[in-house]
Design a protein around this motif. Structure first.
Motif, PDB file in Angstrom:
ATOM      1  N   PRO A 198       0.797  -1.227   0.000  1.00  0.00           N
ATOM      2  CA  PRO A 198       0.000   0.000   0.000  1.00  0.00           C
ATOM      3  C   PRO A 198       0.831   1.280   0.000  1.00  0.00           C
ATOM      4  O   PRO A 198       0.351   2.333  -0.416  1.00  0.00           O
ATOM      5  CB  PRO A 198      -0.818  -0.114   1.297  1.00  0.00           C
ATOM      6  CG  PRO A 198      -0.852  -1.572   1.611  1.00  0.00           C
ATOM      7  CD  PRO A 198       0.474  -2.096   1.145  1.00  0.00           C
ATOM      8  N   TRP A 199       2.086   1.184   0.457  1.00  0.00           N
ATOM      9  CA  TRP A 199       2.953   2.356   0.525  1.00  0.00           C
ATOM     10  C   TRP A 199       3.727   2.585  -0.774  1.00  0.00           C
ATOM     11  O   TRP A 199       4.524   3.520  -0.868  1.00  0.00           O
ATOM     12  CB  TRP A 199       3.938   2.196   1.684  1.00  0.00           C
ATOM     13  CG  TRP A 199       3.285   2.087   3.012  1.00  0.00           C
ATOM     14  CD1 TRP A 199       2.949   0.938   3.672  1.00  0.00           C
ATOM     15  CD2 TRP A 199       2.858   3.160   3.847  1.00  0.00           C
ATOM     16  NE1 TRP A 199       2.350   1.226   4.867  1.00  0.00           N
ATOM     17  CE2 TRP A 199       2.279   2.595   5.009  1.00  0.00           C
ATOM     18  CE3 TRP A 199       2.925   4.553   3.734  1.00  0.00           C
ATOM     19  CZ2 TRP A 199       1.767   3.369   6.037  1.00  0.00           C
ATOM     20  CZ3 TRP A 199       2.399   5.322   4.771  1.00  0.00           C
ATOM     21  CH2 TRP A 199       1.830   4.728   5.897  1.00  0.00           C
ATOM     22  N   SER A 200       3.524   1.731  -1.743  1.00  0.00           N
ATOM     23  CA  SER A 200       4.284   1.834  -3.001  1.00  0.00           C
ATOM     24  C   SER A 200       3.437   2.356  -4.148  1.00  0.00           C
ATOM     25  O   SER A 200       3.861   2.298  -5.302  1.00  0.00           O
ATOM     26  CB  SER A 200       4.843   0.454  -3.372  1.00  0.00           C
ATOM     27  OG  SER A 200       3.797  -0.448  -3.673  1.00  0.00           O
ATOM     28  N   GLN A 201       2.269   2.869  -3.844  1.00  0.00           N
ATOM     29  CA  GLN A 201       1.340   3.253  -4.899  1.00  0.00           C
ATOM     30  C   GLN A 201       1.451   4.716  -5.315  1.00  0.00           C
ATOM     31  O   GLN A 201       1.148   5.054  -6.455  1.00  0.00           O
ATOM     32  CB  GLN A 201      -0.098   2.967  -4.453  1.00  0.00           C
ATOM     33  CG  GLN A 201      -0.329   1.535  -3.967  1.00  0.00           C
ATOM     34  CD  GLN A 201       0.040   0.499  -5.003  1.00  0.00           C
ATOM     35  OE1 GLN A 201      -0.506   0.505  -6.104  1.00  0.00           O
ATOM     36  NE2 GLN A 201       0.962  -0.388  -4.666  1.00  0.00           N
ATOM     37  N   ASP A 202       1.831   5.590  -4.384  1.00  0.00           N
ATOM     38  CA  ASP A 202       1.759   7.023  -4.690  1.00  0.00           C
ATOM     39  C   ASP A 202       3.101   7.678  -4.957  1.00  0.00           C
ATOM     40  O   ASP A 202       3.165   8.840  -5.339  1.00  0.00           O
ATOM     41  CB  ASP A 202       1.052   7.764  -3.553  1.00  0.00           C
ATOM     42  CG  ASP A 202       1.839   7.746  -2.257  1.00  0.00           C
ATOM     43  OD1 ASP A 202       2.545   6.739  -2.011  1.00  0.00           O
ATOM     44  OD2 ASP A 202       1.761   8.725  -1.500  1.00  0.00           O
ATOM     45  N   ARG A 203       4.197   6.936  -4.762  1.00  0.00           N
ATOM     46  CA  ARG A 203       5.527   7.481  -5.046  1.00  0.00           C
ATOM     47  C   ARG A 203       6.522   6.321  -5.130  1.00  0.00           C
ATOM     48  O   ARG A 203       6.252   5.227  -4.642  1.00  0.00           O
ATOM     49  CB  ARG A 203       5.959   8.496  -3.993  1.00  0.00           C
ATOM     50  CG  ARG A 203       6.208   7.925  -2.617  1.00  0.00           C
ATOM     51  CD  ARG A 203       6.190   9.011  -1.561  1.00  0.00           C
ATOM     52  NE  ARG A 203       4.827   9.509  -1.357  1.00  0.00           N
ATOM     53  CZ  ARG A 203       4.515  10.542  -0.572  1.00  0.00           C
ATOM     54  NH1 ARG A 203       5.471  11.214   0.049  1.00  0.00           N
ATOM     55  NH2 ARG A 203       3.262  10.907  -0.414  1.00  0.00           N
TER      56      ARG A 203
END
Length: 261
Positions: free
Chosen positions: A87-92
């Protein structure tokens, strides 16, 4: 670049000591060594923020997760880490830094992220020979005194903890499990990443020769860089400014085209 609502809580696996906010251009996922914990990377998080947000991984079986059973293999550990960080790799863009066992884990995590359509900005593999350079090691089979002697020889645990024999023996099961996972990990050649890989090594590391570290080049179709520093297995403790500068330089040069997916 996609927009996604991130989880409010980081959960059991991820420690976000210094939230970077919207100003953070990248996330650096840090994977500890055998016996290590997320807190090892607290100074890295403080130094990299706010330009880069650091997510430090907390393995089960230590500190606030001491009551949880340890994960038995590098592959199973990678499966769990990917579920936590996806989930932490989706926006940057995300990059991975792993030391020793954490480098092997970083390779497996990177493979799984790429299978999910997320190409990391880079994998920094520190203090570990390439996955295709297997050594038959049996530290995990030693008795408690033998395991403690190995930890002290490598100087990989906080000095105050090493001086507290009772506390050290309390966490030995987790340390032994980590060593077992690292020493039995033998993926061999064949699987290649597409992301860049940077191999970092101390010139007198008993756990990896310079040539064994250089063999990381065989595991990526992307760019490869190899850096040798003075020191042993925990050379990085004395080379923090140089390593952080290297990571910053790499991330600053990374160009996102369209989306991270």
């Amino acid at each position: 670049m996609t927009t996604q609502t991130l989880p409010v809580e980081t959960g059991a696996w991820v420690r976000r000591f210094h939230p970077g906010g919207q100003d953070a251009g990248h996330r650096l996922i840090c994977l500890p060594h055998a016996g290590g914990s997320a807190s090892y990377f607290f100074p890295v998080s403080r130094a990299m923020t706010p330009k880069t947000e650091v997510l430090a991984i907390q393995y089960p079986g230590r500190q606030d997760r001491m009551s949880e059973p340890s994960v038995g293999s590098i592959e199973d550990l990678a499966d769990a880490v990917v579920r936590a960080v996806l989930p932490w790799s989706q926006d940057r863009p995300v990059a991975l830094f792993g030391h020793s066992m954490g480098a092997s884990l970083g390779y497996e995590v990177a493979l799984r992220l790429e299978a999910e359509g997320v190409t990391p900005a880079g994998l920094f593999a520190s203090g570990r020979r390439a996955p295709s350079r297997f050594r038959a090691e049996t530290v995990h089979q030693r008795d408690d005194d033998g395991l403690i002697a190995e930890i002290k020889a490598l100087s990989g645990t906080n000095s105050s903890l090493l001086g507290d024999e009772e506390v050290l023996r309390m966490i030995l099961p987790a340390i032994r499990n980590d060593y077992r996972a690292a020493e039995t990990y033998n993926p061999g050649p064949g699987r290649k990443l597409t992301c860049p890989v940077t191999a970092l090594i101390g010139d007198s590391d008993p756990k990896s020769t310079v040539e064994e570290a250089r063999a990381w080049q065989e595991h990526t179709q992307g760019a490869f860089e190899h850096r040798v520093f003075p020191g042993g297995h925990f050379y990085l403790n004395d080379c923090v400014p140089q390593i952080l500068a290297l990571i910053r330089e790499h991330l600053d040069g990374f160009r996102v085209t369209g989306s991270t997916r």
